[in-house]
Design a protein around this motif. Structure first.
Motif, PDB file in Angstrom:
ATOM      1  N   ALA A   1      -2.679  -5.194  -2.897  1.00 20.43           N
ATOM      2  CA  ALA A   1      -2.982  -4.815  -1.457  1.00 20.43           C
ATOM      3  C   ALA A   1      -4.263  -5.100  -0.764  1.00 20.43           C
ATOM      4  O   ALA A   1      -4.643  -5.294   0.114  1.00 20.43           O
ATOM      5  CB  ALA A   1      -2.525  -3.564  -1.247  1.00 20.43           C
ATOM      6  N   ASP A   2      -5.202  -4.868  -1.697  1.00 25.19           N
ATOM      7  CA  ASP A   2      -6.646  -4.912  -1.447  1.00 25.19           C
ATOM      8  C   ASP A   2      -6.924  -6.516  -1.546  1.00 25.19           C
ATOM      9  O   ASP A   2      -8.507  -6.694  -0.989  1.00 25.19           O
ATOM     10  CB  ASP A   2      -7.617  -4.275  -2.391  1.00 25.19           C
TER      11      ASP A   2
ATOM     12  N   GLN B   1       0.721  -1.149  -0.116  1.00 25.78           N
ATOM     13  CA  GLN B   1       0.223  -0.302  -0.019  1.00 25.78           C
ATOM     14  C   GLN B   1       0.991   1.246  -0.162  1.00 25.78           C
ATOM     15  O   GLN B   1       0.663   2.445  -0.494  1.00 25.78           O
ATOM     16  CB  GLN B   1      -0.938  -0.110   1.289  1.00 25.78           C
TER      17      GLN B   1
ATOM     18  N   THR C   1       0.516   1.113 -10.185  1.00 24.41           N
ATOM     19  CA  THR C   1      -0.083   1.311  -9.234  1.00 24.41           C
ATOM     20  C   THR C   1      -1.292   0.848  -9.149  1.00 24.41           C
ATOM     21  O   THR C   1      -1.705   0.272  -7.937  1.00 24.41           O
ATOM     22  CB  THR C   1      -0.086   2.926  -9.195  1.00 24.41           C
TER      23      THR C   1
ATOM     24  N   LYS D   1      -2.211  -1.946  -6.175  1.00 21.73           N
ATOM     25  CA  LYS D   1      -3.599  -1.712  -5.269  1.00 21.73           C
ATOM     26  C   LYS D   1      -4.121  -2.859  -5.403  1.00 21.73           C
ATOM     27  O   LYS D   1      -4.718  -3.424  -4.221  1.00 21.73           O
ATOM     28  CB  LYS D   1      -4.097  -0.459  -5.799  1.00 21.73           C
TER      29      LYS D   1
END
Length: 459
Positions: free
Chosen positions: A457-458, A15, A450, A454
């Motif tokens: 990370a999610d 993140q 990016t 992301k």
């Protein structure tokens, strides 16, 4: 999805990828799958952006691609040169090769368990791979959208079901996918950041045996073997018809000035028509006796997915070696385009590259007659060239299938070069296309990277 031994700490680092590097680098595996020359370019810039974005990881990127992805540190289990195939019949004929590539990538994903699989274009292969991998729990990002808005629109259902995030590069694609219920993000076009000429006209001409003071016409037949097979003979025939077309020296190097516009432009074009019909003839125009005008040279940039020998063989079967000032160049297509007065370009990514470099063009597409009869009814658009689709109107002429002949190509090129006002207008239109491709929020590859991080990370 598990990423190494400590999911929570690794997710926090993803993140905030710019945070301080951990004492023990974490392992992160990402799979990128590209099967064409354009996908190889985009995969390479994405790989570099991911490496820049995740300095605290031992990043392992593997999948399918070509020499540009390998140069960016990607382990290519499947070489794009082996699977760059176009046309329904050709795909059927290469089914065994494609299936082996599919199995190899599927097995690699199961064994290595990448945190995310990034698919780049290549829809006939990648949509099937997405279906299988998504069902097995892998996160799927599709970067460089299939052109479902143009043809075979039913595929959007599979994309909605099996793709977690669609990253699009054309402005109008975001609304299309949003309306179709697909998670989508517009990142801008990656070619805007990578398409650059890095040599002067003089340097480019010198290293390729060309004369920097004479006009240059580029011939780009495509990045697949069948594209070269169908396009290059017609392009060479056109070159033979154009071999004595003359431009003023002041018009070289994409520096056409309004002051050089001939007052007799209309008659110049009409005088060329009869010569264009006969390859043994040559275009004669009012400048032909002008000591300040010179005839063209031709350059053929070879895509990285094409063997030079194929191009040499086609050229060798014509009179091009004896009749033309011709250079065949490898790994130098951007300089070739930038320093050409005009280009004849196979429909596809190369038209966008030419637009970014500001090079006027004639767009061509031809395949086998059976393929064309099968595919044409499925296409919903009246225009094919990507640069025209982005512009929203036909700013560059298009020749399709039976119209892709030496005579027709030469006629289009001659008419554009013989009309400086039209040439200047095309350059202005191409500048607008470039502006539309820029997202305004940073390089496309970094925005795509990016979005990929992301999604990890999610998870």
């Amino acid at each position: 999805m598990t990423l190494g031994s400590s999911h929570d700490s690794e997710t926090d680092h993803v993140q905030n990828p710019q945070s301080s590097v951990l004492s023990t680098p974490l392992s992160l595996k990402i799979m990128i799958v590209a099967g064409e020359a354009s996908g190889d370019k985009h995969g390479a810039t994405l790989a570099r952006a991911l490496q820049k974005l995740a300095p605290g990881f031992e990043l392992e990127i593997f999948g399918s691609g070509g020499e540009k992805m390998r140069a960016a540190g990607v382990e290519t289990l499947v070489d794009a040169r082996d699977v760059a195939i176009i046309g329904i019949l050709e795909i059927v004929g290469a089914f065994g090769k494609l299936y082996r590539a599919y199995r190899k990538l599927l097995d690699a994903a199961r064994k290595r368990r990448p945190a995310v699989v990034v698919l780049i274009d290549w829809p006939d292969f990648n949509i099937r791979l997405a279906r299988k991998l998504h069902r097995e729990g892998f996160k799927i990002v599709y970067y460089i959208s299939p052109q479902v808005w143009a043809w075979r629109g039913y595929r959007v259902r599979a994309l909605r079901r099996y793709v977690d995030r669609m990253l699009v590069i054309l402005p109008f694609e975001k609304e299309f996918y949003k309306n179709a219920g697909v998670e989508v993000e517009y990142v801008g076009h990656p070619l805007v950041e990578t398409v650059r000429a890095d040599a002067s006209r003089e340097a480019f001409a010198s290293r390729n045996g060309l004369d920097a003071t004479r006009p240059i016409i580029a011939l780009l037949p495509g990045s697949r073997y069948k594209e070269v097979h169908y396009h290059l003979p017609a392009m060479i025939d056109a070159a033979l018809r154009l071999r004595t077309f003359r431009l003023r020296i002041a018009d070289c190097g994409l520096r056409i000035e309004e002051s050089t516009r001939p007052k007799s432009g209309e008659s110049q074009i009409s005088q060329q028509e009869s010569a264009l019909r006969n390859p043994q003839s040559a275009i004669r125009n009012p400048q032909s006796k002008d000591p300040q005008s010179k005839g063209p040279q031709f350059v053929i940039p070879v895509a990285t997915t094409i063997d030079r020998e194929q191009v040499d063989a086609i050229v060798g079967r014509s009179d091009a070696r004896d009749e033309l000032d011709l250079a065949i160049v490898e790994r130098d297509e951007y300089n070739a385009l930038r320093h050409s007065e005009i280009a004849v370009v196979a429909s596809g990514t190369a038209t966008v590259e030419a637009a970014i470099l500001g090079t006027p063009m004639v767009i061509v597409y031809r395949g086998s007659e059976l393929n064309w009869r099968l595919i044409r009814p499925l296409i919903k658009l009246d225009t094919f060239g990507m640069v025209n689709l982005i512009a929203g109107r036909r700013i560059a002429p298009e020749l399709m299938q039976q119209d892709v002949t030496g005579e027709r190509i030469a006629r289009e090129v001659g008419q554009i070069l013989g009309d400086p006002s039209r040439l200047a207008q095309m350059k202005r239109d191409l500048a607008i296309v470039r502006e539309r491709l820029e997202s305004g929020n940073g390089p496309a590859s970094e925005r795509a990277a990016t979005a990929v991080m992301k999604l990890i990370a999610d998870a």
